[in-house]
Design a protein around this motif. Structure first.
Motif, mmCIF file in Angstrom:
data_model
loop_
_atom_site.group_PDB
_atom_site.id
_atom_site.type_symbol
_atom_site.label_atom_id
_atom_site.label_comp_id
_atom_site.label_asym_id
_atom_site.label_seq_id
_atom_site.Cartn_x
_atom_site.Cartn_y
_atom_site.Cartn_z
ATOM 1 N N LEU A 60 62.307 32.892 -37.235
ATOM 2 C CA LEU A 60 62.236 31.887 -38.292
ATOM 3 C C LEU A 60 60.884 31.199 -38.263
ATOM 4 O O LEU A 60 60.226 31.132 -37.228
ATOM 5 N N HIS A 61 60.511 30.727 -39.477
ATOM 6 C CA HIS A 61 59.280 29.948 -39.650
ATOM 7 C C HIS A 61 58.029 30.720 -39.277
ATOM 8 O O HIS A 61 57.176 30.206 -38.553
ATOM 9 N N ASP A 88 63.285 27.742 -44.136
ATOM 10 C CA ASP A 88 63.955 26.685 -44.886
ATOM 11 C C ASP A 88 63.288 26.536 -46.254
ATOM 12 O O ASP A 88 62.428 25.669 -46.439
ATOM 13 N N ARG A 151 69.806 12.804 -43.723
ATOM 14 C CA ARG A 151 69.691 14.039 -44.500
ATOM 15 C C ARG A 151 70.437 14.003 -45.837
ATOM 16 O O ARG A 151 70.724 15.047 -46.417
ATOM 17 N N LYS A 190 75.335 25.959 -45.298
ATOM 18 C CA LYS A 190 75.250 25.167 -44.066
ATOM 19 C C LYS A 190 75.580 23.715 -44.390
ATOM 20 O O LYS A 190 75.548 23.324 -45.550
ATOM 21 N N HIS A 191 75.905 22.871 -43.476
ATOM 22 C CA HIS A 191 76.096 23.228 -42.075
ATOM 23 C C HIS A 191 77.590 23.207 -41.880
ATOM 24 O O HIS A 191 78.208 22.165 -42.062
ATOM 25 N N TYR A 195 79.281 18.349 -40.976
ATOM 26 C CA TYR A 195 78.078 17.822 -40.296
ATOM 27 C C TYR A 195 77.623 16.483 -40.884
ATOM 28 O O TYR A 195 77.193 15.587 -40.155
ATOM 29 N N MET A 234 75.652 28.830 -41.565
ATOM 30 C CA MET A 234 75.055 28.217 -40.369
ATOM 31 C C MET A 234 76.009 27.184 -39.787
ATOM 32 O O MET A 234 76.565 26.358 -40.511
ATOM 33 N N TYR A 237 75.378 21.112 -36.144
ATOM 34 C CA TYR A 237 74.960 20.613 -34.825
ATOM 35 C C TYR A 237 76.046 19.779 -34.156
ATOM 36 O O TYR A 237 76.087 19.645 -32.953
ATOM 37 N N ASP A 269 72.925 26.672 -35.472
ATOM 38 C CA ASP A 269 71.743 25.872 -35.780
ATOM 39 C C ASP A 269 70.831 25.910 -34.547
ATOM 40 O O ASP A 269 71.170 26.480 -33.500
ATOM 41 N N TYR A 270 69.683 25.264 -34.688
ATOM 42 C CA TYR A 270 68.591 25.341 -33.715
ATOM 43 C C TYR A 270 69.049 24.932 -32.310
ATOM 44 O O TYR A 270 69.426 23.784 -32.073
ATOM 45 N N MET A 302 70.250 30.895 -32.881
ATOM 46 C CA MET A 302 68.939 30.380 -33.263
ATOM 47 C C MET A 302 68.308 29.598 -32.112
ATOM 48 O O MET A 302 68.857 28.610 -31.626
ATOM 49 N N TRP A 411 61.011 18.869 -46.036
ATOM 50 C CA TRP A 411 60.958 20.336 -46.095
ATOM 51 C C TRP A 411 59.843 20.849 -47.014
ATOM 52 O O TRP A 411 60.078 21.665 -47.912
ATOM 53 N N GLU A 489 65.710 14.900 -40.594
ATOM 54 C CA GLU A 489 66.264 14.942 -39.245
ATOM 55 C C GLU A 489 65.604 13.863 -38.394
ATOM 56 O O GLU A 489 64.413 13.620 -38.522
HETATM 57 C C1 NOJ Z 1 67.724 22.570 -37.983
HETATM 58 C C2 NOJ Z 1 68.386 22.130 -39.252
HETATM 59 O O1 NOJ Z 1 69.554 21.403 -38.961
HETATM 60 C C3 NOJ Z 1 68.745 23.300 -40.166
HETATM 61 O O2 NOJ Z 1 69.182 22.766 -41.390
HETATM 62 C C4 NOJ Z 1 67.569 24.201 -40.341
HETATM 63 O O3 NOJ Z 1 67.883 25.254 -41.218
HETATM 64 C C5 NOJ Z 1 67.156 24.749 -38.981
HETATM 65 N N1 NOJ Z 1 66.797 23.641 -38.103
HETATM 66 C C6 NOJ Z 1 65.983 25.702 -39.076
HETATM 67 O O4 NOJ Z 1 64.847 25.010 -39.444
#
Ligand code: NOJ
Length: 729
Positions: A60-61, A88, A151, A190-191, A195, A234, A237, A269-270, A302, A411, A489
């Motif tokens: 990712l990213h 994202d 969020r 998600k999520h 969440y 997804m 958390y 999630d991360y 992830m 984002w 976040e």
């Molecule tokens: C954490 C975020 O909660 C989630 O929404 C996001 O997609 C992932 N990180 C990846 O960046």
């Protein structure tokens, strides 16, 4: 092309190809497919090692040449399994400077326009695919009810039904006609699950929701996402009643995969797996955490890189069944096959970059931005400005007038996860100041600008100069709100009042006695009762994207007639939260004893227009019906004002007496209707009686016989709604 293996044959089904590929893979290769690696946290050599030796299934990213290089490494391994690249792309492919950036999810939801959201999803997919991305971690289906949560800007608002409709639309847009089309990307719902509801609005904290509430409120949008064909989910958390979502087998495996039949794959999630050991303290070590994560029903992990060794060790020592690894890797591979990764999308450059920010995409963005803006107050029809007399000079004052970062919100390449606040935007954009100044010039009106104060820093202000600039003008546009540091976040807020010296600035401007028009640029609802009382007009633009300033200026000058309606309620005071419209009855007090009002400052569904609509003749196709029936709900809408406009007609229900308590009102349908001045149209919405089901304490959906109130109107306020009684036998 010479085909060495059966799975390389595109004529076979994804399942046949997956079965063949799985049978050729080692345990290490299968666990590798479950790995999603966060590129930003690694050196280039470490990333290469993940692509070529450990054969990670996803990154990712990572964009551009770096991603292309990793893909080449993956394709040259023994079985040549392509990497799936995720990002994202939340409101447009905003992490790439130069792409189309739409209003935030909350902003776009105020259009109540699924067709337009589908188009926005298409635009994002085409631009992300052109940039080598296969998968967006979007949409967010969380329910935005605790406004302190950082969020809220990422949600489609507070209503479960509306979230489901809008999410399905954007998912269809992302995924296109076929997942394997070159310009389709995978969506991610998600999520999962609950969440947004964490206690106190504290991000990723424990959620106090019951199984019944889950089925009643939180699960339905995710069900709609499955029906829309969403390829991935997804995991949240947070924990639910003490069980971290990442190990909630009942929700992930039993309900999502078994009961609802979700066939795609689930990504955590991360570092959810690592957090079981370091934050949530339910696992003594990573092996325990890894075992629980897989057994609960997650497929891709992830950013917990040590999961790789851990999972291999667990299987080799007999502590984790290899069949679960097969199932997880199989789900991931099957999506890779069905999304064309082994075929059309194998090499980079399969989609043309010429679409990025093209004219057609700009038009979709412009239309969505216009429809996202909500007019909250318009005293004595001060707006549109071209109707008001004698404005020769206009003051544009406030910290968000010339603040692109605040306008775009979270984002984007400016913010996170890889912040570049100094970047120079590689696209044309309209701040509020640019939009208003340019449009004013066209109308022969001069503008002056002063920032006035900062959003965060109380000390950084020059209110005196701002007031003297405004004193020389005929009317004032005050552009206030919040900033990116207050949204996203790690940015939950306890106090939703206007921060910094903004309130002081507004009071000083008001004291000039000139028309005062407030434009809010903010991630989420703020407590603005002073504005409602003292400003002549209030315009809510949320995070309106790169064209926000243009759209707001057009609205101020009446170049279009506002139609947006709120998808989230505004409180008078932070202590009043939650203030969402669909609460249960039974509060002993008429209101908080130290607050003058019981309800929201601006309720869900609310939004004004330059024209007026009258609702009449609410008719049900049948006043008595059975549980399997569908009833047509019909109402006449007349445009009684001077402008053509579009009204968002809303259908609510109330279950008068039921075995469990039910909300005072629940949205069950809506319709956008365009009317010329003086025109009347009859709108018909169909209501399936199955949608009136309650959830019983033992978690069954049951339609209980009895009376239901059917309500139709322009917003969720009781006084706005026409009512009829429906009896279900
Ligand atoms: C954490 C975020 O909660 C989630 O929404 C996001 O997609 C992932 N990180 C990846 O960046």
């Amino acid at each position: 092309m010479l085909m060495e293996f059966i799975y390389q044959n595109p004529a076979l089904s994804p399942q046949e190809r997956t079965n063949n590929l799985l049978s050729l893979m080692t345990l290490e290769e299968k666990v590798g497919q479950m790995m999603q690696i966060s590129y930003n946290t690694l050196s280039a050599e470490e990333a290469e090692d993940w692509a070529s030796n450990k054969k990670a299934g996803s990154f990712l990213h990572v964009l551009g040449k770096k991603a292309e290089h990793l893909q080449e490494l993956a394709l040259s391994t023994r079985l040549g399994i392509p990497i799936i690249f995720g990002i994202d792309a939340i409101h447009g492919h905003g992490l790439m400077n130069g792409s189309t950036i739409f209003p935030s999810q909350l902003g776009m939801s105020c259009s109540w326009n699924p067709e337009l959201l589908e188009k926005a999803g298409r635009v994002t997919a085409r631009e992300a695919a052109a940039d080598g991305i296969h998968w967006t971690f979007s949409p967010v289906l969380c329910i935005g009810r605790d406004l302190r949560w950082g969020r809220i800007n990422e949600t489609f608002g507070e209503d479960s039904y509306l979230i489901g409709v809008l999410a399905s639309a954007i998912i269809k847009g992302y995924q296109g006609k076929s997942l394997s089309d070159a310009d389709s990307i995978l969506a991610c719902a998600k999520h999962y699950l609950g969440y947004g509801e964490s206690t106190g609005g504290k991000d990723a904290y424990d959620t106090e929701v019951t199984c019944r509430k889950i089925r009643e409120v939180f699960l339905p949008p995710f069900k709609k996402a499955i029906e829309a064909g969403c390829a991935t989910f997804m995991t949240g958390y947070q924990s639910i009643d003490g069980t971290p979502m990442a190990i909630n087998k009942k929700l992930l495996y039993d309900i999502l995969k078994q009961e609802l039949g979700f066939k795609g794959f689930v990504v955590t999630d991360y570092n959810n797996t690592g957090s079981l050991v370091t934050l949530q303290m339910v696992s003594p070590d990573l092996d325990d955490a890894s075992k629980k994560t897989v057994e609960a029903g997650n497929d891709m992990i992830m950013a917990t890189n040590d999961f790789y060794e851990s999972a291999i060790r667990l299987v080799k020592s007999g502590l984790l069944s290899e069949s679960l690894i097969d199932e997880a890797a199989g789900r991931i591979l099957s999506i890779k096959f069905s999304s064309g990764l082994f075929d059309v999308k194998k090499k980079s450059g399969y989609a043309s970059r010429s679409v990025i920010s093209c004219k057609e995409h700009l038009q979709v963005n412009m239309e969505l931005t216009r429809q996202s803006i909500v007019l909250l107050k318009n005293d004595k029809n001060i707006l549109p400005l071209n109707k008001s007399t004698n404005i020769k000079k206009l003051a544009v004052i406030g910290p968000n007038a010339d603040n692109l970062k605040a306008q775009l919100g979270d984002w984007t390449f400016f913010t996170h996860p890889d912040p570049n606040p100094e970047a120079v935007p590689a696209f044309e954009y309209y701040t509020m100041l640019r939009g208003i100044s340019e449009r004013s010039r066209l109308k022969g009106i001069e503008t002056v600008y002063h920032k006035g104060c900062d959003i965060l820093d109380d000390e950084n202000q020059n209110i005196e100069d701002a007031v003297s600039a405004a004193a020389a003008c005929d009317a004032i546009i005050a552009v206030i709100g919040d900033c990116v540091e207050q949204n996203g976040e790690f940015k939950d807020r306890a106090n939703l009042d206007l921060s910094g010296a903004q309130q002081k600035l507004l009071k000083a401007l008001k004291a000039l006695g000139k028309p005062l028009i407030a434009v809010l640029v903010n991630g989420k609802p703020l407590c603005v009762p002073w504005l409602q009382k003292n400003a002549d007009a209030v315009v809510e633009s949320f995070n309106s994207g790169i064209l926000g300033g243009k759209a707001v200026a057009e609205l101020l000058y009446g170049d279009f007639v506002p139609s947006g309606k709120l998808t989230v309620s505004f409180p008078y005071h932070s202590g009043q939260i939650p203030v969402y419209y669909n609460q249960l009855s039974g509060w002993h007090s008429p209101k908080y004893m130290d607050l003058a009002e019981r309800n929201a400052l601006y309720p869900f569904g609310f939004g004004l227009s330059y024209t007026k609509y009258q609702y009449s003749n609410l008719v049900l196709s049948s006043a008595v019906c059975g549980k399997e029936d569908t009833v047509a709900v019909q109402v006449d809408i007349t445009n009684t004002g001077e402008y053509a406009g579009t009204e968002i007609v809303q259908l609510y229900i109330n279950d008068k007496v039921s075995s469990v308590m039910t909300p005072e009102k629940e949205l069950k349908g809506f319709e956008r209707v365009s009317l010329k001045a003086g025109e009347t149209k009859t709108v018909t919405m169909s209501l399936q009686i199955s949608a009136l089901a309650i959830v019983t304490p033992d978690e069954r959906y049951v339609v209980e016989p009895g009376e239901f109130e059917i309500m139709v109107g322009p917003d969720s306020k009781a006084s706005s709604l026409l009512k009829k009684t429906l009896t279900v036998c």
